[in-house]
Design an enzyme around this catalytic site. Structure first.
Site: not given
Ligand code: GCO
Length: 440
Positions: A166, A351
């Site tokens: 991320e 995720e």
């Protein structure tokens, strides 16, 4: 009754797994781990609520791997803690740290799980703060060295690896919004780190390629932006949100450029040679990881620095983070990667999951119906994509365990397994058993 029975409709080779990250579960007080920017941030901003103990995964890792295996999952995504491997400086390795990850990988492989390690999931060693962390490309060079070390030391134990988790969170969330370590709020730092974290990725890819024959990926978190209404200025604001949150990273990785609107605001803070570096940043990768949680409703709002929007949430069902259920966004991004960026690249949902205010009820059962519903609606989107022959190859639930949810400390529970933070007892929730029913 909402259930996950359709898991059986996925192709046999579809990879179901769970994900975690080092700082959130390991416990930094064990095994000579060094300090990271999160220890410092927790002390300054979070009343000292940090990852010292976390889930004590260092001592419980065998039990945790067994939980993954017993549920019928086939893969495990985890991250290496940089300060555990190199606590004091960039040269002297901590043998206890090396030993831990060797044992962990051995356990994963012995249980016939596929290891999906991530090199960086946010626990930057505190020593880099002296050079302003990711604001300085020195850090990126050292990240390349770390990547080489990891590949050389552990590389025979896994095939796939991702460089960075991320990049939006590492840069924007941590240097513009200030919500994550190091908690900076200024556009100049944000712009620099938006670029540098991608440059770090390129250093890592180069190091990994020079060392081993890995399949290399990066993990991007995409958030769906929707204009709050049909006003033209809100539509434009949404475009800017999408560029800063999502396209900045995917355009750089896949196209070697930055999107126009965002660039018009951030370019003045970028290093002069950023275009040359974009050539490295866009060198080919082998797979892409997509983390997906929710949408935002975007509204125009004037600001001094040109970031003229604000994020709102709507009236859909919400998780304990206040994030709306918006499963359509997941298939939207899968299709967007495939159609607009690369129609061959394997996509892994690295995720997806929800925080829920889970409580133990009688007989130690945890009835997390809402979480089962969350997985149901999101996995249906994934299955539709698979049925449309899009190259989605795997799905990782976030997360195996309730853990340290960053700025929220231990108050938000994302686990399939309940963690009792007093005694480290693990108690599988109903959502865990629901996966087990259909995966085993
Ligand atoms: C993330 C993080 C996780 C978070 C999860 C929920 O990559 O955002 O990997 O560390 O815990 O996203 O906020």
């Amino acid at each position: 009754m909402i259930n996950l029975s359709f898991l059986q409709d996925f192709p046999k080779d579809f990879n179901f797994g769970v994900a975690t990250s080092s700082y959130q579960i390991e416990g930094t007080m064990y095994g000579n781990c060094g300090k990271s920017i999160w220890d410092d941030f927790a002390e300054r901003k979070l009343n000292g609520i940090d990852g010292k103990l976390a889930c004590n995964h260092i001592e419980y890792f065998k039990e945790d791997i067994k939980l993954i295996k017993d549920a019928g999952f086939k893969a495990y995504r985890f991250s290496f803690a940089w300060p555990r491997l190199f606590p004091d400086n960039n040269k002297d390795v901590n043998l206890k740290g090396v030993d831990f990850y060797k044992q962990l990988l051995e356990e994963i492989n012995n249980c016939d799980l596929e290891a999906f390690p991530t090199i960086y999931h946010w626990d930057l060693p505190i020593r880099f703060q002296k050079i302003k962390g990711w604001e300085d490309q020195e850090t990126c060079k050292h990240f390349g060295e770390l990547s080489f070390f990891i590949s050389k030391t552990f590389g025979d134990q896994f095939e796939k690896i991702s460089t960075i988790n991320e990049p939006w969170c590492v840069s924007w969330l941590s240097h513009y919004l200030g919500e994550h370590a190091p908690g900076i709020k200024n556009i100049q730092s944000a712009a620099k780190t938006m670029h540098n974290i991608l440059f770090a990725h390129s250093q890592s890819v180069e190091a990994l390629r020079s060392c081993n024959d890995h399949q290399i990926g990066i993990v991007l978190n995409n958030q769906f932006g929707q204009p709050i209404d049909s006003n033209e200025e809100n539509i434009q604001a949404t475009k800017l949100f999408d560029e800063i949150h999502n396209r900045w990273f995917s355009d750089a990785i896949f196209k070697g450029k930055y999107p126009e609107l965002a660039l018009s605001i951030l370019e003045k803070y970028l290093p002069e040679n950023y275009k040359t570096q974009l050539e490295l940043i866009s060198s080919p990768i082998d797979w892409i990881g997509l983390n997906y949680y929710t949408r935002s409703l975007i509204k125009y709002k004037k600001s001094d620095d040109g970031v003229d929007y604000e994020c709102n949430s709507g009236t859909l069902k919400k998780t304990d983070m206040g994030w709306e259920f918006y499963p359509e966004g997941l298939s939207y991004f899968i299709k967007r990667i495939n159609k607009e960026y690369d129609n061959n690249i394997p996509i892994y949902i690295t995720e997806n999951g929800m925080a829920n205010n889970d409580k133990l009820s009688l007989g130690n059962r945890i009835q997390d119906h809402d979480r089962i519903e969350f997985f149901n609606v999101h996995l249906k989107e994934v299955l539709n994509c698979v049925n449309e022959k899009l190259p989605v190859k795997g799905y990782f639930a976030w997360s195996l365990l309730d853990n340290y949810e960053w700025a929220f400390g231990y108050s938000k529970r994302f686990g399939l397994v309940f963690t009792d933070f007093q005694n480290f007892k693990r108690i599988p929730k109903n959502s865990y058993y629901e996966f087990q029913k259909y995966l085993k």
